[in-house]
Design an enzyme around this catalytic site. Sequence first.
Site, mmCIF file in Angstrom:
data_model
loop_
_atom_site.group_PDB
_atom_site.id
_atom_site.type_symbol
_atom_site.label_atom_id
_atom_site.label_comp_id
_atom_site.label_asym_id
_atom_site.label_seq_id
_atom_site.Cartn_x
_atom_site.Cartn_y
_atom_site.Cartn_z
ATOM 1 N N GLY A 101 0.826 -1.205 0.000
ATOM 2 C CA GLY A 101 0.000 0.000 0.000
ATOM 3 C C GLY A 101 0.859 1.254 0.000
ATOM 4 O O GLY A 101 1.943 1.289 -0.588
ATOM 5 N N SER A 102 0.412 2.263 0.715
ATOM 6 C CA SER A 102 1.073 3.569 0.655
ATOM 7 C C SER A 102 2.455 3.597 1.300
ATOM 8 O O SER A 102 3.186 4.581 1.131
ATOM 9 C CB SER A 102 0.183 4.631 1.309
ATOM 10 O OG SER A 102 -1.005 4.807 0.549
#
Length: 669
Positions: A289-290
């Site tokens: 993810g981020s």
Amino acid sequence: MKREDRSLRVKIYMMLGVYVLLVLLLAARAFQHQVINREVYLKWARDQQLQPVKLVPLRGKIVDRRGNLLAVSLKAGSLFAHPAQVQNPERTAQVLAQNLGLDAGQLLEKLKQPVSFVWLARQLPIEEAEKVKRLALPGIGVEREGRRYYPFRELAANVIGFAGVDSQGLEGVEIFREAVLKGKQGRLLLQQDARGRLLWQELYQDSREDSVKEIVLTLDVRIQHFAEEALRRAIEENGAVGGTVVVMDAHRGDLLALVSLPTFNPNRFSTYPPELRRNRAITDAFEPGSTAKPFALAAALEEGLLNEEVRFNCERGKYFFGGHWINDIHPYDVLTLREVIVKSSNIGTAKMAEILGSQILWKYLDAFGFGRKTGVDLPGEATGTLRHWKSWTTICLANHAFGQGFSVTALQLACAYAALANGGRLVEPHVVHEIRDEKGTVLEAWRPGPERRVISARTSERVRAVLEGVVEEGTGKRAKLAGFRVGGKTGTAQKFEPALGIYSPTKMVCSFVGIAPIEKPEIVVAVAIDEPRGRVTGGMVAAPVFQQVASKALFYRNVDATVPEPASPVQAELFRVAPAAWDLAEPAAAAPVATSQGAVRPDPSLSTLIMPELRRRTVRMALRELEGFPVTVRLEGSGVVIEQDPKPGSLLETGQLVKLTASALGPDG
């Protein structure tokens, strides 16, 4: 007549010759058996008459970086029988069952087996074994073996692993370093007659204590405990199925803590399902993810394609790219590159990736170590996945920039962030610090491998400045530490459902990876929480775990020492600390674990704890450290602990008095 005599003599000579020839043949055959093939027949005879029984050897100790015992071989007694010599099997079985708490029926079944030797129970507490020995039951004997014991029970169990009843390493460090830990095999020699009846027995090769080695790990039991407790609370509060925490020295790659929950007790490993024994930090791969966005940022800065103040139109939260819609949680208009990372904009990151291109982005993801093993000295490490850029579609470029379409382990993330922290060097993580012999001489010590530079020191510094903004003003505010500047990145990734071919709308991995202190990095902490319930993010559930672990780890490593917190003057005050969650002793009433070799029982005499290091800690923190220890604490003074008795690493007994002396000035005056 003379002719008949001559014929008779010829016959006699012929018979004599045949006789002599037969004698010579027999003599030659006897010479072959008794002289030429003597050793062969002696071996056959020994194999028929002698029966060697292997005894469990003592294994080498495993200790943490401060010398706390994590795994040790204790002397135990194993009960055996020579069934042919047991005069009254029924009575013998009853007596043994009454004294040891074993099943009389199972004992009787073994006592009636048509064999010369059988194990009745393995690795009994030595006191119980000696009690049986004093009974002097005919045909019953006791031999001493090594029994593996893990004083801290569940603590770091997925790293240490465990050894089986025959002292073979089966998981973790125990199996990865089997050649080092394995002791010298002891054997019990039995001589039996043609009917298998015992004639005599002799211990002809004992397990050698002076032949075993000691492994010193990089783990610190205090930091490991902090991390386990913080992660356990987060899992319980958020209804998650599990999680992992990695605490690593940013410069050397020392693994200070490696947490995997839920976990197991290695003293009774066979009572737990196999999935609890895996080390999630190195076996479980997930989409980052981020937390992957800083690597795209590093690539852009290192290549000189962008700077922190370049502005991107974030399209009010909705952007069509590569045939797919890319969304932001919050709608933004124009953001600088720095703000794209701080506010975690997927659209801004996708536009940055467009400028980078697939080949450059892949080059840096590969250089940061994704898609291959880190080389950690533990078994079962996963590689994660990172497809070559030539197979990417247009949308894959954006996906990889904001952490979708490839998978990583928590340890890989920690190593990559360590490169961002230490000036751009990819370090090799390791859990074994050194190996010593029985005299304490270092036989093997960890040495750093060749330097693998990923980015320049200047780019590392610029990325860290952006990561500090994430904590100060962005999605990672819950990671803030009192007294320290830190940086990091949050991540919230949907889990891919292979059976459906889609990303799950409800199953997430929430993560946070942080660096502390940001201006002069010491540690990297990676947190991943699997499937927390509700509408949650990495900033909500994982960042607080980082905050709790990093604050205690920095204090314990004496990083940028802070002013002691105020404490009320206390003179000779007694604190009774009641048993609680962190009771390190094996429960005396624990049920035996059945094995094919007999029953393995916990030793009630091992009701011991290990004294932690409390010096340089505030009184409040020292008392918090001792929560869960069934001891009495005598405290003199206030402020910071300067003296303690017993010393760190000492074994504590239930009810023992612990003396702490504190001073407002601290140990340095």
